[in-house]
Design an enzyme around this catalytic site. Structure first.
Site, PDB file in Angstrom:
ATOM      1  N   ASP A 121       0.835  -1.196   0.000  1.00 22.56           N
ATOM      2  CA  ASP A 121       0.000   0.000   0.000  1.00 22.56           C
ATOM      3  C   ASP A 121       0.874   1.253   0.000  1.00 22.56           C
ATOM      4  O   ASP A 121       2.026   1.218   0.461  1.00 22.56           O
ATOM      5  CB  ASP A 121      -0.903   0.025   1.226  1.00 22.56           C
TER       6      ASP A 121
ATOM      7  N   ARG B 293      -3.540  -4.980   7.941  1.00 15.67           N
ATOM      8  CA  ARG B 293      -4.620  -4.057   8.291  1.00 15.67           C
ATOM      9  C   ARG B 293      -5.785  -4.804   8.937  1.00 15.67           C
ATOM     10  O   ARG B 293      -6.422  -4.310   9.875  1.00 15.67           O
ATOM     11  CB  ARG B 293      -5.128  -3.338   7.040  1.00 15.67           C
TER      12      ARG B 293
ATOM     13  N   ASP C  99      -6.649   1.469   8.123  1.00 18.35           N
ATOM     14  CA  ASP C  99      -5.313   2.039   8.289  1.00 18.35           C
ATOM     15  C   ASP C  99      -5.418   3.551   8.437  1.00 18.35           C
ATOM     16  O   ASP C  99      -6.519   4.119   8.423  1.00 18.35           O
ATOM     17  CB  ASP C  99      -4.374   1.638   7.137  1.00 18.35           C
TER      18      ASP C  99
ATOM     19  N   TYR D 212       6.461  -8.659   8.548  1.00 17.60           N
ATOM     20  CA  TYR D 212       6.125  -7.239   8.618  1.00 17.60           C
ATOM     21  C   TYR D 212       6.409  -6.706  10.016  1.00 17.60           C
ATOM     22  O   TYR D 212       6.226  -7.406  11.015  1.00 17.60           O
ATOM     23  CB  TYR D 212       4.638  -7.000   8.323  1.00 17.60           C
TER      24      TYR D 212
END
Length: 299
Positions: free
Chosen positions: A40, A182, A82, A68
């Site tokens: 993203d 997310r 988010d 992550y």
């Protein structure tokens, strides 16, 4: 002419993955560049690019496990899950106990059913979910199974404003391809009854590739690439072939009885000179090529 290879890029925030590909195309002077796994615009970190004939290897990279580092804010929910979205609810989360957070994290660890974010790139009847959501349509995405093999809280910080107290969690997540961080933030907040969303996300690993080996946008023209052979071997393992076998595979022939030498399938077939012949798989008792690398681009 640009040599083929795998280029590891450290994507900055504020850019789409396609923006990074466009920058790489300009820097390297070729349009034949693709990426394995979208990030993203808000996210930073590892983006794996395939250059020239090495784009053929991206299909074997997309499905690899990923790592992550993220920050989750508990007490605030947004429509996109988010920080780029609109706030839809706030709840005082200051009283959340550490044990409650641990229980919430544990419930989202392992094999879980996850509903992707409405503002995701998943296609619904040929259109991206985020396009439908932004046009005001009601988007209902189906849950799918993903694996979260690690979901560790590294730090907790108390955040307050005039309305309420919130909790920021710095976390690290190891997960299967297709997992939405997310959605983990959203579901953790929902499970704790306070709402939650992602405020920061950085991808640090895709399979054997790490962000420590990645390059910034300003150095793409001179950045060293991982050779097709090294990249394929690191992902799939090495299958040694003789020069004659390499020639046969490149010509579409099978290696009769070769399946006994192939411990897993598929694997990267590498010739005596270290060049990638292609990706091979079992076919009955034989070995055949599932994907050939052009000979001039296989080193």
């Amino acid at each position: 002419m640009v040599a083929p290879g795998i280029l590891l890029v450290d994507k900055p925030g504020g850019m789409t993955s396609h923006d990074v590909v466009a920058r790489a195309r300009r820097a390297l002077g070729t349009r034949k560049i693709g990426h394995a796994g979208t990030l993203d615009p808000m996210a930073t970190g590892l983006l794996v690019l395939g250059v020239e004939a090495a784009t053929r290897l991206l299909t074997f990279v997309v499905g690899l496990d990923k790592t992550y580092e993220a920050t989750i804010r508990l007490g605030v929910a947004t429509d996109t899950d988010d920080a780029d979205g609109q706030v839809v609810s706030t709840t005082d989360a200051a009283s959340l106990t550490s044990s409650a957070i641990v229980e919430g994290v544990d419930a989202l660890t392992g094999r879980i059913a996850q509903v992707p974010s409405t503002f995701s790139a998943i296609k619904v009847e040929g259109r991206r979910a985020y396009d439908l959501a932004r046009s005001g349509q009601d988007v209902q995405l189906k849950a799918r199974e993903v694996t979260v093999s690690r979901f560790d809280v590294l730090a907790r910080r108390e955040v307050s404003d005039a309305e309420a107290g919130f909790v920021d969690l710095d976390v690290v997540v190891d997960c299967s391809s297709g997992t939405y961080i997310r959605s983990l933030a959203r579901d953790l907040g929902a499970g704790l009854g306070v709402g939650g969303h992602l405020t920061a996300l950085r991808r640090t690993r895709i399979g054997p590739f790490t962000v420590q080996d990645a390059h910034g946008l300003d150095t793409l023209a001179s950045a060293p690439m991982v050779s097709p052979a090294d990249a394929a071997v690191s992902v799939l393992g090495r299958f040694h072939v003789t020069a004659d076998e390499a020639r046969d595979l490149r010509h579409g022939k099978r290696l009769t009885g070769g399946a006994a030498r192939l411990p897993t399938t598929p694997m990267a077939a590498v010739d005596p000179g270290g060049a990638l012949v292609g990706i091979v798989e079992r076919r009955g008792g034989d070995v055949k090529s599932a994907m050939n690398m052009p000979e001039e681009a296989s080193a």
